[in-house]
Design a protein around this motif. Structure first.
Motif, PDB file in Angstrom:
ATOM      1  N   VAL A 141       0.834  -1.199   0.000  1.00  0.00           N
ATOM      2  CA  VAL A 141       0.000   0.000   0.000  1.00  0.00           C
ATOM      3  C   VAL A 141       0.873   1.255   0.000  1.00  0.00           C
ATOM      4  CG1 VAL A 141      -1.634   1.377   1.351  1.00  0.00           C
ATOM      5  CG2 VAL A 141      -2.022  -1.078   1.037  1.00  0.00           C
ATOM      6  N   LEU A 142       1.899   1.283   0.847  1.00  0.00           N
ATOM      7  CA  LEU A 142       2.778   2.445   0.885  1.00  0.00           C
ATOM      8  C   LEU A 142       3.506   2.633  -0.447  1.00  0.00           C
ATOM      9  CD1 LEU A 142       4.246   2.090   4.488  1.00  0.00           C
ATOM     10  CD2 LEU A 142       2.366   3.554   3.700  1.00  0.00           C
ATOM     11  N   ALA A 143       3.860   1.528  -1.088  1.00  0.00           N
ATOM     12  CA  ALA A 143       4.498   1.622  -2.411  1.00  0.00           C
ATOM     13  C   ALA A 143       3.524   2.162  -3.449  1.00  0.00           C
ATOM     14  CB  ALA A 143       5.022   0.253  -2.831  1.00  0.00           C
ATOM     15  N   MET A 144       2.261   1.762  -3.360  1.00  0.00           N
ATOM     16  CA  MET A 144       1.249   2.277  -4.276  1.00  0.00           C
ATOM     17  C   MET A 144       1.081   3.799  -4.114  1.00  0.00           C
ATOM     18  SD  MET A 144      -1.823  -0.499  -3.962  1.00  0.00           S
ATOM     19  CE  MET A 144      -1.781  -2.099  -4.752  1.00  0.00           C
ATOM     20  N   VAL A 145       1.037   4.231  -2.860  1.00  0.00           N
ATOM     21  CA  VAL A 145       0.908   5.669  -2.603  1.00  0.00           C
ATOM     22  C   VAL A 145       2.108   6.410  -3.182  1.00  0.00           C
ATOM     23  CG1 VAL A 145       0.781   7.434  -0.807  1.00  0.00           C
ATOM     24  CG2 VAL A 145      -0.541   5.311  -0.571  1.00  0.00           C
ATOM     25  N   GLN A 146       3.297   5.856  -2.967  1.00  0.00           N
ATOM     26  CA  GLN A 146       4.514   6.462  -3.502  1.00  0.00           C
ATOM     27  C   GLN A 146       4.480   6.503  -5.028  1.00  0.00           C
ATOM     28  OE1 GLN A 146       6.920   7.824  -1.667  1.00  0.00           O
ATOM     29  NE2 GLN A 146       8.185   8.409  -3.420  1.00  0.00           N
ATOM     30  N   ALA A 147       3.848   5.491  -5.639  1.00  0.00           N
ATOM     31  CA  ALA A 147       3.800   5.407  -7.109  1.00  0.00           C
ATOM     32  C   ALA A 147       2.710   6.288  -7.725  1.00  0.00           C
ATOM     33  CB  ALA A 147       3.569   3.956  -7.524  1.00  0.00           C
ATOM     34  N   GLY A 148       1.861   6.898  -6.875  1.00  0.00           N
ATOM     35  CA  GLY A 148       0.861   7.818  -7.423  1.00  0.00           C
ATOM     36  C   GLY A 148      -0.573   7.377  -7.305  1.00  0.00           C
ATOM     37  N   LEU A 149      -0.893   6.537  -6.306  1.00  0.00           N
ATOM     38  CA  LEU A 149      -2.274   6.073  -6.148  1.00  0.00           C
ATOM     39  C   LEU A 149      -3.239   7.228  -5.925  1.00  0.00           C
ATOM     40  CD1 LEU A 149      -4.439   3.909  -5.846  1.00  0.00           C
ATOM     41  CD2 LEU A 149      -3.724   3.607  -3.462  1.00  0.00           C
ATOM     42  N   GLU A 150      -2.822   8.236  -5.131  1.00  0.00           N
ATOM     43  CA  GLU A 150      -3.715   9.360  -4.878  1.00  0.00           C
ATOM     44  C   GLU A 150      -4.072  10.079  -6.180  1.00  0.00           C
ATOM     45  OE1 GLU A 150      -3.780  13.678  -2.555  1.00  0.00           O
ATOM     46  OE2 GLU A 150      -2.269  12.177  -1.997  1.00  0.00           O
ATOM     47  N   GLU A 151      -3.098  10.305  -7.022  1.00  0.00           N
ATOM     48  CA  GLU A 151      -3.353  10.990  -8.297  1.00  0.00           C
ATOM     49  C   GLU A 151      -4.238  10.140  -9.200  1.00  0.00           C
ATOM     50  OE1 GLU A 151      -0.448  10.584  -6.829  1.00  0.00           O
ATOM     51  OE2 GLU A 151       0.120  12.644  -6.311  1.00  0.00           O
ATOM     52  N   GLU A 152      -4.016   8.818  -9.202  1.00  0.00           N
ATOM     53  CA  GLU A 152      -4.860   7.936 -10.006  1.00  0.00           C
ATOM     54  C   GLU A 152      -6.301   7.986  -9.505  1.00  0.00           C
ATOM     55  OE1 GLU A 152      -3.678   3.845 -11.715  1.00  0.00           O
ATOM     56  OE2 GLU A 152      -4.701   3.345  -9.840  1.00  0.00           O
ATOM     57  N   ALA A 153      -6.484   7.924  -8.190  1.00  0.00           N
ATOM     58  CA  ALA A 153      -7.830   7.982  -7.622  1.00  0.00           C
ATOM     59  C   ALA A 153      -8.488   9.324  -7.923  1.00  0.00           C
ATOM     60  CB  ALA A 153      -7.773   7.739  -6.117  1.00  0.00           C
ATOM     61  N   ARG A 154      -7.738  10.405  -7.867  1.00  0.00           N
ATOM     62  CA  ARG A 154      -8.317  11.725  -8.150  1.00  0.00           C
ATOM     63  C   ARG A 154      -8.793  11.810  -9.603  1.00  0.00           C
ATOM     64  NH1 ARG A 154      -8.169  16.102  -5.029  1.00  0.00           N
ATOM     65  NH2 ARG A 154      -6.445  15.308  -3.742  1.00  0.00           N
ATOM     66  N   ALA A 155      -8.043  11.213 -10.513  1.00  0.00           N
ATOM     67  CA  ALA A 155      -8.457  11.212 -11.919  1.00  0.00           C
ATOM     68  C   ALA A 155      -9.727  10.399 -12.127  1.00  0.00           C
ATOM     69  CB  ALA A 155      -7.323  10.667 -12.792  1.00  0.00           C
ATOM     70  N   LEU A 156      -9.938   9.389 -11.282  1.00  0.00           N
ATOM     71  CA  LEU A 156     -11.106   8.525 -11.413  1.00  0.00           C
ATOM     72  C   LEU A 156     -12.286   8.990 -10.563  1.00  0.00           C
ATOM     73  CD1 LEU A 156      -9.291   5.052 -11.369  1.00  0.00           C
ATOM     74  CD2 LEU A 156     -10.247   6.259 -13.337  1.00  0.00           C
ATOM     75  N   TYR A 157     -12.086  10.019  -9.747  1.00  0.00           N
ATOM     76  CA  TYR A 157     -13.129  10.486  -8.840  1.00  0.00           C
ATOM     77  C   TYR A 157     -14.441  10.827  -9.558  1.00  0.00           C
ATOM     78  CZ  TYR A 157     -15.337  13.334  -5.188  1.00  0.00           C
ATOM     79  OH  TYR A 157     -16.213  13.862  -4.267  1.00  0.00           O
ATOM     80  N   PRO A 158     -14.410  11.433 -10.747  1.00  0.00           N
ATOM     81  CA  PRO A 158     -15.684  11.711 -11.431  1.00  0.00           C
ATOM     82  C   PRO A 158     -16.477  10.453 -11.787  1.00  0.00           C
ATOM     83  CG  PRO A 158     -13.912  13.040 -12.356  1.00  0.00           C
ATOM     84  CD  PRO A 158     -13.269  12.027 -11.463  1.00  0.00           C
ATOM     85  N   PHE A 159     -15.820   9.293 -11.786  1.00  0.00           N
ATOM     86  CA  PHE A 159     -16.475   8.029 -12.141  1.00  0.00           C
ATOM     87  C   PHE A 159     -16.701   7.148 -10.906  1.00  0.00           C
ATOM     88  CE2 PHE A 159     -13.617   9.471 -15.504  1.00  0.00           C
ATOM     89  CZ  PHE A 159     -14.483   9.581 -16.582  1.00  0.00           C
ATOM     90  N   ARG A 160     -16.696   7.767  -9.732  1.00  0.00           N
ATOM     91  CA  ARG A 160     -16.689   6.994  -8.479  1.00  0.00           C
ATOM     92  C   ARG A 160     -17.900   6.103  -8.285  1.00  0.00           C
ATOM     93  NH1 ARG A 160     -17.611  12.253  -7.767  1.00  0.00           N
ATOM     94  NH2 ARG A 160     -19.383  13.008  -6.540  1.00  0.00           N
ATOM     95  N   GLU A 161     -19.000   6.343  -9.036  1.00  0.00           N
ATOM     96  CA  GLU A 161     -20.178   5.490  -8.904  1.00  0.00           C
ATOM     97  C   GLU A 161     -20.067   4.207  -9.723  1.00  0.00           C
ATOM     98  OE1 GLU A 161     -22.399   6.148  -6.667  1.00  0.00           O
ATOM     99  OE2 GLU A 161     -21.384   8.037  -6.206  1.00  0.00           O
ATOM    100  N   CYS A 162     -19.047   4.102 -10.574  1.00  0.00           N
ATOM    101  CA  CYS A 162     -18.882   2.884 -11.379  1.00  0.00           C
ATOM    102  C   CYS A 162     -18.625   1.686 -10.465  1.00  0.00           C
ATOM    103  CB  CYS A 162     -17.711   3.037 -12.353  1.00  0.00           C
ATOM    104  SG  CYS A 162     -17.988   4.201 -13.701  1.00  0.00           S
ATOM    105  N   ASN A 163     -19.200   0.560 -10.838  1.00  0.00           N
ATOM    106  CA  ASN A 163     -19.053  -0.638 -10.016  1.00  0.00           C
ATOM    107  C   ASN A 163     -17.586  -1.039  -9.850  1.00  0.00           C
ATOM    108  OD1 ASN A 163     -20.229  -2.995  -8.609  1.00  0.00           O
ATOM    109  ND2 ASN A 163     -19.377  -4.145 -10.314  1.00  0.00           N
TER     110      ASN A 163
END
Length: 307
Positions: free
Chosen positions: A210-232
């Motif tokens: 998990v810490l490696a994912m955060v370091q690799a940019g998980l927050e930025e990836e999640a922010r880009a997907l935030y408009p689609f957050r209702e997708c299954n």
């Protein structure tokens, strides 16, 4: 020679990708992914999708082939996977199916139960109940409508609860009454491997990943997907916690801690699923490749001898 499908299961973070690649290289064959979140091309970091370097080591199928906006069920995967297996078994005697989604592994190797069509409005009502009254309301309703299935279902998984309830409410019969009528494919034999480690090792690997994912940019990836957050596809650990952070419901550090905690819970549920399967042959996560290949070779020889 009879065709052999080697499945590789186990909890998240245990090293299934590494094991699949090692075995694929040893047997000079190909890998089908049964990880239901690695199907989506936009979810690269948060699903620990194989890296380009890993993908280059052995041919992979069903990795990043869908968009999060695609509706794709376990039934769709079973159909597509069986079609791909039929094609690939024309070239190989052994193939590998790997992933932590036990339901998806079983769908390919053991078949799926058939359920009646139900009014889509029932699912919408249940989704509304989840939002307005929470997971507990679904649990209470399922315990009332189908106590037998309630005793065995993952009660923390709203998707499973809603699926069972829509069948109960739409058909007037318990969801459990439709279970147990599966048919396995007849054109290959399945050999099931599980990758195993002590719980403390699994939990430590999860935290580090998990810490490696955060370091690799998980927050930025999640922010880009935030408009689609209702997708299954995005109703999953790693994204939901960051969405709560973006909504102001959690601070960033708490969101990361929640990802670790919820991933550990998910790994525990995966372990429970796989441990119930008596057909799985368990391999230590840190074992030499030969430990698995020796077992596979013995099984292949047994098939050749007609046993």
């Amino acid at each position: 020679m009879e065709k052999l499908l080697v499945t590789i299961g186990g909890p998240t973070g245990i090293g299934k990708t590494s094991w699949a690649i090692r075995l694929a290289r040893h047997y000079r064959t190909e890998i089908l992914s049964a990880d239901s979140r690695q199907f989506y091309r936009e979810m690269r970091i948060g699903t620990a999708r194989p890296t380009p370097e890993e993908l280059a080591q052995a041919p992979h199928h069903f990795v990043g082939h869908l968009s999060i906006e695609n509706d794709y069920t376990v039934g769709d995967f079973r159909r597509d996977a069986l079609e791909r297996l039929e094609t690939l078994f024309g070239k190989y005697d052994l193939l590998i199916l790997a992933g932590g989604s036990g339901l998806y592994l079983d769908a390919v190797t053991r078949g799926l139960d058939e359920f009646p069509e139900v009014d889509p409005g029932i699912r919408e009502d249940l989704e509304r109940l989840l939002v307005e009254q929470g997971l507990g309301a679904l649990q209470v309703l399922l315990q009332e409508k189908d106590p037998a299935y309630f005793d065995r279902v993952d009660r923390e998984n709203p998707r499973r609860l809603i699926r069972a309830l829509e069948v109960c409410l739409g058909s007037g019969k318990p969801y459990s009454s439709y279970l147990g009528n599966r048919q396995s494919p007849g054109f290959f034999t399945t050999l099931r491997l599980g990758i195993d480690a002590p719980r403390e090792v699994v939990y430590d690997r999860i935290e580090k990943r998990v810490l490696a994912m955060v370091q690799a940019g998980l927050e930025e990836e999640a922010r880009a997907l935030y408009p689609f957050r209702e997708c299954n596809a995005l109703q999953t650990v790693g994204y939901q916690e960051f969405f709560s952070y973006f909504d102001g419901d959690l601070d960033r550090d708490t969101a990361i801690r929640e990802i670790v905690k919820n991933t550990r819970r998910y790994a525990k549920r995966q372990g429970t699923w796989f441990r119930r399967d008596p057909d799985i042959h368990w391999i230590p996560y840190d074992a030499a490749t030969e430990v698995a290949t020796r077992y596979i070779d013995e099984r292949m020889k047994s098939l050749e001898d007609g046993n």
